[in-house]
Design an enzyme around this catalytic site. Structure first.
Site, short mmCIF file in Angstrom:
data_model
loop_
_atom_site.label_atom_id
_atom_site.label_comp_id
_atom_site.label_asym_id
_atom_site.label_seq_id
_atom_site.Cartn_x
_atom_site.Cartn_y
_atom_site.Cartn_z
CG HIS A 240 39.77 36.57 41.49
ND1 HIS A 240 38.53 37.14 41.36
CD2 HIS A 240 40.67 37.56 41.25
CE1 HIS A 240 38.67 38.42 41.06
NE2 HIS A 240 39.96 38.70 40.99
CB CYS A 278 40.03 40.54 44.10
SG CYS A 278 39.62 41.82 42.90
CG HIS A 305 43.74 40.94 42.03
ND1 HIS A 305 42.82 40.34 41.20
CD2 HIS A 305 44.92 40.30 41.81
CE1 HIS A 305 43.41 39.37 40.52
NE2 HIS A 305 44.68 39.32 40.87
CG ASP A 348 42.43 43.87 38.51
OD1 ASP A 348 42.74 43.80 37.32
OD2 ASP A 348 41.68 43.06 39.08
CG HIS A 349 39.58 46.03 36.63
ND1 HIS A 349 38.38 45.61 37.10
CD2 HIS A 349 40.12 44.95 36.03
CE1 HIS A 349 38.20 44.33 36.82
NE2 HIS A 349 39.27 43.91 36.17
CE1 TYR A 365 44.36 43.05 34.24
CE2 TYR A 365 42.28 42.76 33.10
CZ TYR A 365 43.08 42.54 34.20
OH TYR A 365 42.61 41.82 35.27
C1 DNO Z 1 39.51 40.40 35.77
C2 DNO Z 1 40.25 39.48 36.64
C3 DNO Z 1 39.66 38.08 36.71
C4 DNO Z 1 40.63 37.12 37.36
C5 DNO Z 1 40.15 35.70 37.39
C6 DNO Z 1 41.07 34.84 38.20
O1 DNO Z 1 39.99 41.40 35.38
O2 DNO Z 1 40.43 40.00 37.91
O3 DNO Z 1 39.37 37.67 35.43
O4 DNO Z 1 41.82 37.10 36.66
O5 DNO Z 1 38.87 35.62 37.90
O6 DNO Z 1 40.81 33.50 37.95
#
Ligand code: DNO
Length: 390
Positions: A240, A278, A305, A348-349, A365
């Site tokens: 990531h 990501c 992501h 995400d987020h 989340y």
């Molecule tokens: C945050 C996530 C990160 C991700 C880690 C993967 O919301 O995108 O914490 O899970 O960095 O190892």
């Protein structure tokens, strides 16, 4: 793309039944209760996998199998920890779970200074404020040489903030940066950590003398050990990117840009040594053109992501709508659907919207916010597919 969702295990308030209803196909999760560095045992992996499958879903991706700090700074016990890591990979593969996301960020995983930043429409989002972070660095950690990392103008603003900041704001900042954002992802901190600032400083001290080159050496050492195991068992490892993708608190960050990703993928040139793309993390680096990176690295990506950010002229950043911002998700989806179709992706987020407020979800989340984002992204995906078939 496969629609996946990060689910925090048996104790998650968001149940697998709820996820089924909103069109989720695959689950992204981890054995959250196993301390970092310990071997993931076959029985525990199998139990979790069965639990997910009984609900008609599949365990698509492990996020994360955490890399212990000692592997990152090159501590005396790193070989033992790497051996444990390899054994966990073997156990996962034997259970049929073969996509593994991890990161190589020292001490901090991701960083925000505010977790419920109000937006004009009444929703709340995550926020990174450079001056508040500078205050944390210069006044709370009192890190040696910290001042060298900020411009004169920024230092003036940090000092001005120091003159008016309240104790409650200081406590909130410590809780946000050290406990709340790290707690559920990195395993280094929890609500019970007695003196988080002291522990944090101890961890920082372990990286004294570790510059970018040294951290790269340690990463390469890890990859040279782990990727042959991944090849043997058919595991797709995917690192990531650093969030945010620049140097913080004097710590090197080595997954931040095209050159870094290139270096990693060449350090051990194997399809099993891949990337978690990501879009959100990469988008907060003004040096990054997210669709261009997707184009360049699509075929070495195993997991995506989908999120986006907006970077302000003062260096602060916040999450953007999944339809806007520097992530350019429509372009990104188009590229992946063309060059590497079918990859697992998760939104995400999500923001906090409507009933999400006060539910105490892990930051970023939420349920409704993420569900809304999944709806938007599903629309983009459908549009891309329709366009392709015209
Ligand atoms: C945050 C996530 C990160 C991700 C880690 C993967 O919301 O995108 O914490 O899970 O960095 O190892």
């Amino acid at each position: 793309m496969e629609k996946t969702w990060r689910w925090f295990g048996y104790k998650d308030k968001i149940t697998l039944g709820m996820l089924k209803q909103i069109g989720v196909e695959g689950i992204v999760t981890s054995l959250y209760h196993v301390p970092n560095g310990e071997v993931w045992q076959p029985e525990e992996i199998q139990n979790l996998k069965n639990f997910i499958e009984q609900k008609g879903l599949r365990w698509s991706v492990v996020e994360s199998l955490p890399v212990s700090e000692s592997i990152k700074y090159g501590g005396a016990d790193r070989d033992k920890l790497i051996a444990n890591y390899k054994l966990s990979l073997q156990h996962l593969a034997e259970a049929g779970v073969t996509t593994v996301c991890y990161n190589f960020m020292p001490v901090l995983d991701w960083i925000r200074t505010e977790l419920e930043h109000p937006l004009p429409d009444g929703t709340f989002t995550l926020y990174f404020d450079k001056i508040r972070f500078g205050y944390f660095d210069c006044y709370i950690l009192k890190r040696e040489d910290a001042k060298a990392d900020y411009s004169e103008e920024e230092l003036d603003k940090i000092n001005a903030l120091a003159a008016i900041i309240t104790q409650k704001e200081i406590d909130d900042l410590i809780y946000t940066i050290i406990i709340k954002t790290q707690g559920f992802v990195s395993g280094n901190f929890s609500d019970d950590t007695p003196n988080p600032v002291a522990l944090f400083k101890q961890l920082l001290a372990l990286y004294k003398g570790i510059d970018k080159d040294k951290l790269r050496d340690n990463f390469k050492y890890f990859l040279q050990e782990v990727i042959p195991t991944a090849e043997k068992y058919g595991i797709k490892m995917c690192v990531h990117p650093d969030d945010p993708p620049f140097k913080v608190l004097g710590l090197p960050r080595i997954v931040t840009c095209e050159e870094d990703i290139d270096w990693i993928l060449n350090a051990v040139d194997s399809i099993h040594n891949g990337l978690t793309f990501c879009a959100g993390s990469l988008s907060t680096g003004l040096h990054n053109d997210v669709p261009a990176l997707a184009q360049r690295f699509a075929t070495r990506t195993h997991f995506v992501h989908l999120r986006s950010t907006e970077v302000l002229s003062n260096g602060n950043f916040l999450e953007a709508s999944h339809l806007e911002g520097r992530g350019h998700l429509f372009e990104v989806i188009k590229i992946f659907e063309k060059l590497n179709p079918g990859l697992p992706m998760r939104v995400d987020h999500g923001k906090l919207i409507l009933e999400d407020v006060n539910k105490d979800y892990n930051p970023g989340y939420s349920f409704l916010g993420r569900m809304f984002a999944l709806g938007q992204v599903s629309g983009l995906l459908a549009a891309v597919k329709n366009q392709a078939s015209i």
